[in-house]
Design a protein around this motif. Structure first.
Motif, PDB file in Angstrom:
ATOM      1  N   LEU A  83      35.202   0.927 -10.039  1.00  0.00           N
ATOM      2  CA  LEU A  83      35.958  -0.328 -10.337  1.00  0.00           C
ATOM      3  C   LEU A  83      36.343  -0.002 -11.992  1.00  0.00           C
ATOM      4  N   ALA A  84      35.541   0.374 -12.903  1.00  0.00           N
ATOM      5  CA  ALA A  84      36.236   0.365 -14.171  1.00  0.00           C
ATOM      6  C   ALA A  84      37.284   1.453 -14.268  1.00  0.00           C
ATOM      7  N   ALA A  85      37.069   2.689 -13.551  1.00  0.00           N
ATOM      8  CA  ALA A  85      38.343   3.644 -13.516  1.00  0.00           C
ATOM      9  C   ALA A  85      39.562   3.158 -13.116  1.00  0.00           C
ATOM     10  N   VAL A  86      39.480   2.570 -11.785  1.00  0.00           N
ATOM     11  CA  VAL A  86      40.677   1.924 -11.069  1.00  0.00           C
ATOM     12  C   VAL A  86      41.412   0.968 -12.091  1.00  0.00           C
ATOM     13  N   ASP A  87      40.684  -0.226 -12.531  1.00  0.00           N
ATOM     14  CA  ASP A  87      41.113  -1.239 -12.845  1.00  0.00           C
ATOM     15  C   ASP A  87      41.763  -0.715 -14.450  1.00  0.00           C
ATOM     16  N   ARG A  88      41.008  -0.049 -15.106  1.00  0.00           N
ATOM     17  CA  ARG A  88      41.490   0.397 -16.313  1.00  0.00           C
ATOM     18  C   ARG A  88      42.513   1.214 -16.545  1.00  0.00           C
ATOM     19  N   LEU A  89      42.501   2.045 -15.612  1.00  0.00           N
ATOM     20  CA  LEU A  89      43.550   3.442 -15.696  1.00  0.00           C
ATOM     21  C   LEU A  89      44.455   3.384 -14.686  1.00  0.00           C
ATOM     22  N   THR A  90      44.528   2.375 -13.811  1.00  0.00           N
ATOM     23  CA  THR A  90      45.835   2.685 -12.743  1.00  0.00           C
ATOM     24  C   THR A  90      46.420   1.015 -12.607  1.00  0.00           C
ATOM     25  N   GLU A  91      47.402   1.157 -12.019  1.00  0.00           N
ATOM     26  CA  GLU A  91      48.248  -0.118 -11.741  1.00  0.00           C
ATOM     27  C   GLU A  91      48.768  -0.065  -9.945  1.00  0.00           C
ATOM     28  N   GLY A  92      49.019  -1.041  -9.656  1.00  0.00           N
ATOM     29  CA  GLY A  92      49.507  -1.156  -8.286  1.00  0.00           C
ATOM     30  C   GLY A  92      48.882  -0.577  -7.030  1.00  0.00           C
ATOM     31  N   PRO A  93      49.457  -0.010  -6.327  1.00  0.00           N
ATOM     32  CA  PRO A  93      48.686   0.350  -4.999  1.00  0.00           C
ATOM     33  C   PRO A  93      48.319   1.749  -5.260  1.00  0.00           C
ATOM     34  N   LEU A  94      47.189   2.197  -4.402  1.00  0.00           N
ATOM     35  CA  LEU A  94      46.423   3.271  -4.507  1.00  0.00           C
ATOM     36  C   LEU A  94      46.163   4.081  -3.138  1.00  0.00           C
ATOM     37  N   ILE A  95      46.016   5.142  -3.145  1.00  0.00           N
ATOM     38  CA  ILE A  95      45.848   5.921  -1.878  1.00  0.00           C
ATOM     39  C   ILE A  95      44.119   6.557  -2.484  1.00  0.00           C
TER      40      ILE A  95
END
Length: 260
Positions: free
Chosen positions: A95-107
């Motif tokens: 969650l930390a990696a996704v929330d802090r390092l990415t924006e928008g939709p994910l694969i």
């Protein structure tokens, strides 16, 4: 049940790091590019330098796609000790990696234990996931694999000493802790509804001795969603990282992404 990999490549350049709210330092590589960002979630005791993670990063870069790979705490270059970790810790890391390092939709591409983490991520951030690919997904393995497979003596040892040592087909013996078992019970995904409202491709080798075809079929039957498929690859093992399997993963990512 074993759910890890040991397919290492040459080390990449020095990683970037982020610090989680729990104070853990996570090493990562983020490749900028077009979205949706492809996020690779590795297996138990694996790290972001594994064959599949590095191959997919290079493939994504060549196509101009954003890509994130990282090490859970207690893995690879990240802080912490593996034996002190648990599924919930690595979910927090994800969650930390996704929330802090990415924006928008994910694969999301999850391998082995990373498949379980992908499903937990989908449950926690359902609005972020545009598509998912799992490779020998190992949901609930702490309960259905380890605990279910322990004999009375091992269960007694776990209760008394807080840890049990098990052999591995892929590396040195490792430690299963009481905390790992108990924490795993708080993150099971096959005991409650699991809705995946996006394209999903479950990939599974028939020669996998760590995660069974039965597990893949159980996951397919349990989850609900508008576009789910299970692909069985004859004679592929748990690593799923030879040239043929890597091409299958690429194709699955293209399939769920919906564009080239």
């Amino acid at each position: 049940m074993e759910a890890w990999e040991n397919d290492q490549q040459r080390k990449s350049p020095v990683s970037d790091t982020l610090t989680t709210d729990q104070g853990r330092s996570l090493a990562y590589h983020l490749t900028p590019g077009d979205g949706p960002c492809i996020v690779f979630l590795g297996g138990l005791k694996s790290d972001m330098e594994g064959t599949k993670a590095v191959h997919l990063e290079a493939w994504a870069r060549g196509r101009g796609h954003a890509f994130l790979r990282f090490d859970y705490s207690g893995h690879g270059e990240s802080s912490g000790i593996f034996d002190e970790g648990a599924i919930g810790d690595w979910h927090q890391d994800t969650l930390a990696a996704v929330d802090r390092l990415t924006e928008g939709p994910l694969i999301v591409v999850g391998s082995s234990m990373g498949g379980w983490q992908a499903l937990l991520l989908a449950r926690a951030r359902p609005g972020r996931i545009a598509g998912m690919v799992t490779i020998a997904a190992a949901p609930d393995f702490t309960e259905d694999g380890w605990w279910a497979g322990f004999d009375a003596g091992q269960k007694a040892q776990l209760a008394a000493e807080g840890r049990v040592e098990l052999p591995s087909d892929y590396m040195e013996p490792y430690i299963v802790t009481r905390r790992m078992i108990e924490d795993g019970r708080n993150h099971l995904v096959l005991r409650a509804p699991l809705h995946l409202p996006f394209p999903v491709r479950f990939l599974q080798g028939t020669a996998d001795t760590a995660v069974s075809v039965d597990t893949a079929v159980r996951l397919l039957n349990h989850a609900t969603g508008p576009d789910m498929r299970l692909l069985l690859v004859k004679d592929a093992d748990h690593r799923f990282s030879d040239e043929t399997c890597l091409k299958i993963i690429e194709d699955a990512v293209i399939d769920v992404r919906g564009v080239g």
